[in-house]
Scaffold this motif. Structure first.
Motif, PDB file in Angstrom:
ATOM      1  N   PHE A 293       0.838  -1.200   0.000  1.00  0.00           N
ATOM      2  CA  PHE A 293       0.000   0.000   0.000  1.00  0.00           C
ATOM      3  C   PHE A 293       0.876   1.254   0.000  1.00  0.00           C
ATOM      4  O   PHE A 293       1.401   1.653   1.036  1.00  0.00           O
ATOM      5  CB  PHE A 293      -0.935   0.001   1.213  1.00  0.00           C
ATOM      6  CG  PHE A 293      -1.950  -1.100   1.164  1.00  0.00           C
ATOM      7  CD1 PHE A 293      -3.126  -0.952   0.434  1.00  0.00           C
ATOM      8  CD2 PHE A 293      -1.714  -2.293   1.831  1.00  0.00           C
ATOM      9  CE1 PHE A 293      -4.059  -1.982   0.386  1.00  0.00           C
ATOM     10  CE2 PHE A 293      -2.651  -3.323   1.773  1.00  0.00           C
ATOM     11  CZ  PHE A 293      -3.825  -3.167   1.049  1.00  0.00           C
ATOM     12  N   ALA A 343     -12.610   0.441  -1.351  1.00  0.00           N
ATOM     13  CA  ALA A 343     -11.950  -0.857  -1.533  1.00  0.00           C
ATOM     14  C   ALA A 343     -10.592  -0.911  -0.838  1.00  0.00           C
ATOM     15  O   ALA A 343     -10.282  -1.861  -0.119  1.00  0.00           O
ATOM     16  CB  ALA A 343     -11.802  -1.159  -3.023  1.00  0.00           C
ATOM     17  N   MET A 344      -9.781   0.103  -1.041  1.00  0.00           N
ATOM     18  CA  MET A 344      -8.434   0.073  -0.466  1.00  0.00           C
ATOM     19  C   MET A 344      -8.489   0.139   1.059  1.00  0.00           C
ATOM     20  O   MET A 344      -7.765  -0.596   1.742  1.00  0.00           O
ATOM     21  CB  MET A 344      -7.587   1.229  -0.995  1.00  0.00           C
ATOM     22  CG  MET A 344      -6.143   1.147  -0.527  1.00  0.00           C
ATOM     23  SD  MET A 344      -5.084   2.351  -1.332  1.00  0.00           S
ATOM     24  CE  MET A 344      -5.343   3.768  -0.301  1.00  0.00           C
ATOM     25  N   LYS A 347      -9.434  -3.241   2.431  1.00  0.00           N
ATOM     26  CA  LYS A 347      -8.325  -4.201   2.319  1.00  0.00           C
ATOM     27  C   LYS A 347      -7.314  -3.968   3.435  1.00  0.00           C
ATOM     28  O   LYS A 347      -6.751  -4.919   3.996  1.00  0.00           O
ATOM     29  CB  LYS A 347      -7.626  -4.069   0.958  1.00  0.00           C
ATOM     30  CG  LYS A 347      -8.296  -4.875  -0.127  1.00  0.00           C
ATOM     31  CD  LYS A 347      -7.403  -4.970  -1.368  1.00  0.00           C
ATOM     32  CE  LYS A 347      -8.162  -5.610  -2.527  1.00  0.00           C
ATOM     33  NZ  LYS A 347      -8.071  -4.804  -3.755  1.00  0.00           N
ATOM     34  N   TRP A 350      -8.855  -5.105   6.809  1.00  0.00           N
ATOM     35  CA  TRP A 350      -8.881  -6.573   6.872  1.00  0.00           C
ATOM     36  C   TRP A 350      -7.475  -7.136   7.021  1.00  0.00           C
ATOM     37  O   TRP A 350      -7.249  -8.084   7.777  1.00  0.00           O
ATOM     38  CB  TRP A 350      -9.519  -7.162   5.622  1.00  0.00           C
ATOM     39  CG  TRP A 350     -10.953  -6.797   5.440  1.00  0.00           C
ATOM     40  CD1 TRP A 350     -11.790  -6.269   6.383  1.00  0.00           C
ATOM     41  CD2 TRP A 350     -11.712  -6.923   4.244  1.00  0.00           C
ATOM     42  NE1 TRP A 350     -13.029  -6.070   5.838  1.00  0.00           N
ATOM     43  CE2 TRP A 350     -13.015  -6.459   4.533  1.00  0.00           C
ATOM     44  CE3 TRP A 350     -11.442  -7.382   2.959  1.00  0.00           C
ATOM     45  CZ2 TRP A 350     -14.029  -6.457   3.575  1.00  0.00           C
ATOM     46  CZ3 TRP A 350     -12.438  -7.386   2.011  1.00  0.00           C
ATOM     47  CH2 TRP A 350     -13.729  -6.919   2.309  1.00  0.00           C
ATOM     48  N   GLY A 351      -6.553  -6.542   6.269  1.00  0.00           N
ATOM     49  CA  GLY A 351      -5.171  -7.009   6.340  1.00  0.00           C
ATOM     50  C   GLY A 351      -4.641  -6.876   7.767  1.00  0.00           C
ATOM     51  O   GLY A 351      -3.912  -7.751   8.263  1.00  0.00           O
ATOM     52  N   LYS A 354      -6.294  -9.552   9.955  1.00  0.00           N
ATOM     53  CA  LYS A 354      -5.721 -10.872   9.645  1.00  0.00           C
ATOM     54  C   LYS A 354      -4.329 -11.002  10.246  1.00  0.00           C
ATOM     55  O   LYS A 354      -3.973 -12.051  10.804  1.00  0.00           O
ATOM     56  CB  LYS A 354      -5.655 -11.081   8.131  1.00  0.00           C
ATOM     57  CG  LYS A 354      -6.982 -11.400   7.503  1.00  0.00           C
ATOM     58  CD  LYS A 354      -6.794 -11.620   5.997  1.00  0.00           C
ATOM     59  CE  LYS A 354      -8.129 -11.589   5.274  1.00  0.00           C
ATOM     60  NZ  LYS A 354      -7.954 -11.524   3.812  1.00  0.00           N
ATOM     61  N   GLU A 363     -13.736 -15.429   5.633  1.00  0.00           N
ATOM     62  CA  GLU A 363     -13.357 -14.807   4.372  1.00  0.00           C
ATOM     63  C   GLU A 363     -14.129 -13.505   4.226  1.00  0.00           C
ATOM     64  O   GLU A 363     -15.345 -13.525   4.026  1.00  0.00           O
ATOM     65  CB  GLU A 363     -13.695 -15.741   3.200  1.00  0.00           C
ATOM     66  CG  GLU A 363     -13.358 -15.171   1.851  1.00  0.00           C
ATOM     67  CD  GLU A 363     -14.105 -15.863   0.698  1.00  0.00           C
ATOM     68  OE1 GLU A 363     -13.921 -15.435  -0.441  1.00  0.00           O
ATOM     69  OE2 GLU A 363     -14.882 -16.807   0.968  1.00  0.00           O
ATOM     70  N   HIS A 366     -15.848  -7.927  -0.163  1.00  0.00           N
ATOM     71  CA  HIS A 366     -16.360  -6.584  -0.436  1.00  0.00           C
ATOM     72  C   HIS A 366     -17.263  -6.627  -1.671  1.00  0.00           C
ATOM     73  O   HIS A 366     -16.777  -6.835  -2.778  1.00  0.00           O
ATOM     74  CB  HIS A 366     -15.183  -5.612  -0.658  1.00  0.00           C
ATOM     75  CG  HIS A 366     -15.628  -4.194  -0.876  1.00  0.00           C
ATOM     76  ND1 HIS A 366     -14.775  -3.197  -1.314  1.00  0.00           N
ATOM     77  CD2 HIS A 366     -16.826  -3.592  -0.718  1.00  0.00           C
ATOM     78  CE1 HIS A 366     -15.431  -2.051  -1.414  1.00  0.00           C
ATOM     79  NE2 HIS A 366     -16.674  -2.259  -1.060  1.00  0.00           N
ATOM     80  N   GLN A 368     -18.695  -4.475  -3.984  1.00  0.00           N
ATOM     81  CA  GLN A 368     -18.458  -3.067  -4.297  1.00  0.00           C
ATOM     82  C   GLN A 368     -19.678  -2.449  -4.974  1.00  0.00           C
ATOM     83  O   GLN A 368     -20.166  -2.967  -5.969  1.00  0.00           O
ATOM     84  CB  GLN A 368     -17.244  -2.935  -5.220  1.00  0.00           C
ATOM     85  CG  GLN A 368     -15.984  -3.522  -4.621  1.00  0.00           C
ATOM     86  CD  GLN A 368     -14.725  -3.059  -5.350  1.00  0.00           C
ATOM     87  OE1 GLN A 368     -14.759  -2.112  -6.124  1.00  0.00           O
ATOM     88  NE2 GLN A 368     -13.620  -3.742  -5.095  1.00  0.00           N
TER      89      GLN A 368
END
Length: 576
Positions: A293, A343-344, A347, A350-351, A354, A363, A366, A368
């Motif tokens: 990122f 979206a970013m 992510k 979630w990252g 995780k 799982e 998204h 969108q």
RNA sequence: GCACCCGUAGCUCAGUGGAUAGAGCAUCGGACUUCUAAUCCGACGGCCGCAGGUUCGAAUCCUGCCGGGUGCGCCA
């Protein structure tokens, strides 16, 4: 089950094993709808190279070993090695008969999963806009569909019920007075309330100071402030629930899971992230830097989990949502029906979750949601440039529908017409959202969505209404039409075969979370029915057995149409 | 600058690596003593943004380019 594609796939696979050895029995037989037959099997072309033989010879070998005489009427090898498969009419008829007797109309029950779905998510004391409309409608369709497939759906309405704006909103509420007409605006026209508060905040340094102090009081749990905060939420709930009732969505107060719900968890999340070395302090803020990122000039982009002033933003709460949905709700899939621009951010959240080990076995997905545009291709706004009030927009849809119903059906009484207008107007708006891929932008156009032609809600509703009209006229209930189904005319055969596609497409929607697949299917079904309707008299059929068969086909079509529309959250009127 | 999404008929959009890329709208031409003609049938309409590559086969997968949208440090 009765899915022809599935049945043929298994038969062809068996043939592959028989023809080329057991190691080939697992090969994808590549069954596809065909323009030259009902289906085609394309496995031979891919296998030819592996086997070192000519594709047509491979196809001939498959056909020689294919045991499907009970299913298939005609097998033909054509082109470079396509195997065209035409189904037996009596086989289709038997499957349609099964579908008619099946309360689930051929829709399978899937392995049960826990699936929280985050959708709608309006902000307290703010107007919902067309973006909220779309996530609400799409999310609700997914919730209904996944539930019908046997999953444990947990609706999560992630209300925007926390944050700095509440300082000024609470102060404004105090000034206008609880129970005042001004305060009641939150229930009816929340933007006017919000903007009035905003104007004071921008116009008065003294008010702004009070608002900031109020935020501190709110965050520190001051009881009087919390009570006012809850009052604002209650007022907003009245507004949301009016919208939800008008839209006919399944969300209730029990599904509210606002940002504030996670408040108590945020400090612990930050501490743990820091302890685990996942988060570091940068420029005074606690940040998570994940690989991959980068922003302007290649700088790493952080997910800020604690602001430099010690407060928390949506980065932290979104980590918290996944943690909660995974650890407490035991989510197999955690579905977020949220705008594509996020979206970013998602992510990264979630990252982070995780990396901390908070999303094991879950799982996150998204779904969108693309922007809704006006006919000018720009973000939908009124002529004066203001955002459109959702309630006004829904009322306009109903009004337009009422005008059409009034012209077309002057014979109906006013109450019935009003009810139809409601169902058609709302159905049109919802279906327009559901008939295009959820991640693309789409143009909001009343004239198109209310049209009786094309892939629209009213077209599908009309097909269902005509079917009900047949049964009314025939003096019997759809449930009384039990066949037996016999297929003679092409239109009958095509309709029956289309009916068999319902279960597979619903299962597919459950897997891919793409409701527009179901919309497309229902449109095809309505078209197949309309052709049948034009060519095959039902009540006036020549003989009794044909009449009974057509009535059964008609009843099955009604079942699938109504069930399919229900999964999308669209009602099917008795008459139009 | 980097990342993600998108580019398909005049318009709005579908399209599971498979044959000649499909709907709807619009346009044009037909169909109503018949279960709702608000519904049907037909015609017209395409270098699938461009150029390479992978493949027996590419709108679909890969790379590059062009064009559009969105996002990219303390709002959510």
């Amino acid at each position: 089950m009765a899915d022809p594609q599935d049945v043929l796939a298994r038969r062809v696979q068996t043939a592959l094993g028989a023809a080329f050895g057991a190691e080939y029995a697992g090969t994808d037989p590549v069954i596809r709808p065909s323009q030259f037959a009902d289906y085609q099997a394309n496995a031979a072309l891919a296998l030819a190279k592996r086997l070192g033989r000519k594709p047509r010879d491979v196809a001939a070998d498959i056909v020689a070993h294919l045991d499907a005489g009970d299913v298939v009427r005609d097998i033909e090898i054509s082109g470079p090695g396509f195997i065209n498969l035409t189904l037996r009419a009596d086989w289709i008829a038997d499957r349609a008969q099964e579908l008619l007797a099946d309360p689930r109309a051929g829709v399978p029950v899937q392995q049960r999963q826990n699936i929280p779905i985050d959708y709608s998510a309006p902000n307290v004391a703010k107007e919902m806009h067309v973006g909220h409309l779309r996530t609400t409608v799409v999310g609700d369709a997914l919730a209904r569909t996944l539930e019908f497939l046997g999953h444990n759906v947990i609706r999560q309405n992630h209300l925007g019920d926390w944050g700095t704006p509440f300082g000024m909103l609470i102060e404004h509420l105090l000034e206008v007075g609880e129970g005042s007409a001004e305060a009641d605006l939150v229930k009816t026209d929340p933007n006017r309330f919000y903007q009035a508060a905003r104007a004071k905040f921008d116009g008065s340094e003294e008010f702004a100071a009070r608002a900031r102090a109020r935020v501190v009081a709110l965050q520190s749990g001051d009881p009087a402030t919390l009570r006012l905060w809850r009052e604002l939420i209650e007022l907003s709930k009245a507004y949301f629930n009016r919208i939800y009732a008008k839209l006919d969505v399944t969300l209730t107060d029990a599904d509210l899971a606002g940002e504030s719900m996670y408040n108590d968890a945020l400090a612990g999340i930050c501490d743990e992230l820091e302890e685990k070395g996942i988060a570091v302090v940068s420029e005074g803020a606690l940040c998570v830097f994940l690989p991959g990122f980068t922003g302007r000039e290649g700088k790493p982009v952080p997910l800020i989990v604690r602001k430099s002033d010690g407060g928390y933003g949506y980065g932290t709460t979104d980590v918290a949502t996944l943690k909660y949905r995974s650890e407490v709700l035991k989510a197999d899939r955690a579905v977020y029906v949220i705008g594509a621009p996020q979206a970013m951010h998602l992510k990264m959240a979630w990252g982070t979750a995780k990396a901390a080990g908070w999303a094991d076995g879950t799982e996150p997905v998204h779904v969108q949601i693309g922007n809704v545009l006006g006919t000018d291709g720009k973000i939908l706004r009124t002529r004066s440039g203001a955002p459109i009030r959702l309630m006004a927009l829904l009322d306009e849809a109903i009004e337009r529908a009422a005008k059409v119903v009034g012209e077309a059906r002057p014979d109906l009484d006013p109450d019935t017409r009003a009810r139809i207008a409601q169902q058609v107007g709302i159905g049109a708006v919802k279906y327009a959202d559901l008939s295009v891929a959820h991640d693309t932008e789409y143009v909001f156009d009343f004239d198109r969505m209310l049209a009786l032609h094309g892939n629209t809600g009213p077209y599908l509703q009309y097909a269902a209404a005509r079917i009900r009209s047949i049964f009314r006229k025939g003096g019997l209930e759809p449930e009384q039409a039990t066949g037996p189904i016999e297929l003679g005319e092409d239109a009958e055969r095509a309709l029956a075969l289309t009916l068999l596609g319902f279960g597979p497409v619903v299962a597919h929607v459950g897997d891919t979370l793409e409701p527009h697949r179901l919309s497309g299917y229902l449109f095809e079904l309505a078209q197949a029915f309309t052709t049948f309707y034009e060519r095959c008299p039902v009540l006036k059929a020549d003989d009794d057995s044909v009449r009974a068969s057509r009535l059964a086909l008609t009843a099955a079509t009604l079942r699938v149409l109504v069930q399919g529309l229900d999964l999308l959250g669209v009602q099917a009127p008795e008459q139009m």
